[in-house]
Motif scaffolding. Structure first.
Motif, mmCIF file in Angstrom:
data_model
loop_
_atom_site.group_PDB
_atom_site.id
_atom_site.type_symbol
_atom_site.label_atom_id
_atom_site.label_comp_id
_atom_site.label_asym_id
_atom_site.label_seq_id
_atom_site.Cartn_x
_atom_site.Cartn_y
_atom_site.Cartn_z
ATOM 1 N N VAL A 166 0.870 -1.178 0.000
ATOM 2 C CA VAL A 166 0.000 0.000 0.000
ATOM 3 C C VAL A 166 0.903 1.224 0.000
ATOM 4 N N ILE B 103 -3.522 -0.407 -3.403
ATOM 5 C CA ILE B 103 -3.524 -1.504 -2.436
ATOM 6 C C ILE B 103 -3.444 -2.770 -3.274
ATOM 7 N N VAL C 11 -5.154 -1.448 4.312
ATOM 8 C CA VAL C 11 -5.934 -0.210 4.347
ATOM 9 C C VAL C 11 -5.866 0.407 5.736
#
Length: 176
Positions: free
Chosen positions: A98, A113, A129
């Motif tokens: 990410v 991502i 996330v």
């Protein structure tokens, strides 16, 4: 040459400190951003996106060299935020990535991502996330966003489960 339009959602979330912290179960571990890992981020990005709908929307994601160029561009952005940029390691190597930047506003912007296909369904995407959001929060940001291709229903569900809400619908034109 025909043009194809892809529907995309801009999804946003408030960062008020009430988000569930990221969880990463063994055998997976976090690897913090280091300049020397730019190629590893690019490789995981490539392995995650090749053959997926997002490689049609953004052809660089389906190309190893395109991912390397993209990763270097993200790194050079003025708002690049190392605290929101992570890799997930497994005994087999890196399997998730990410990247985050501070955008105008200021607001956190998740760039990509990616989870390598063999490792999906293990909660790694949600952990990535949440780790990026924690990095934004620690940097003093109180809002974050990302964009997702509407056809990627698994990703849309994941972002909703974390707390993102659709703020806008966009259309991306791609030469066919």
């Amino acid at each position: 040459m025909a043009i194809t339009y892809y529907k995309r959602f801009r999804m946003e979330i408030d960062l008020d400190g009430s988000l569930t912290p990221p969880v990463l179960l063994p055998p997976f571990t976090w690897t913090q951003w280091e300049e020397s890992l730019v190629d590893q981020h690019a490789e995981v990005k490539y392995l995650s996106f090749r053959g997926e709908i997002d490689a049609c929307v953004f052809p660089c994601l389906g190309d190893r060299h395109g991912c390397q160029r993209l990763m270097r561009e993200i790194r050079r952005k003025p708002g690049f935020l190392s605290a929101a940029t992570w890799l997930i390691s497994s005994p087999d190597g890196f399997v998730g990535t990410v990247q985050g930047v501070m955008d105008r506003g200021p607001i956190g912007a998740i760039q990509n991502i990616g989870v390598v296909p063999e490792y999906r369904g293990k909660g790694l995407g949600q952990s990535l996330v949440r780790q990026a959001l924690e990095g934004f929060y620690q940097a003093g940001l109180r809002r974050a966003y990302l964009e997702v291709t509407a056809e990627n229903s698994a990703a849309v569900r994941l972002y909703r489960a974390v707390g993102f809400r659709r703020a806008k619908t966009l259309y991306k034109a791609v030469d066919g």
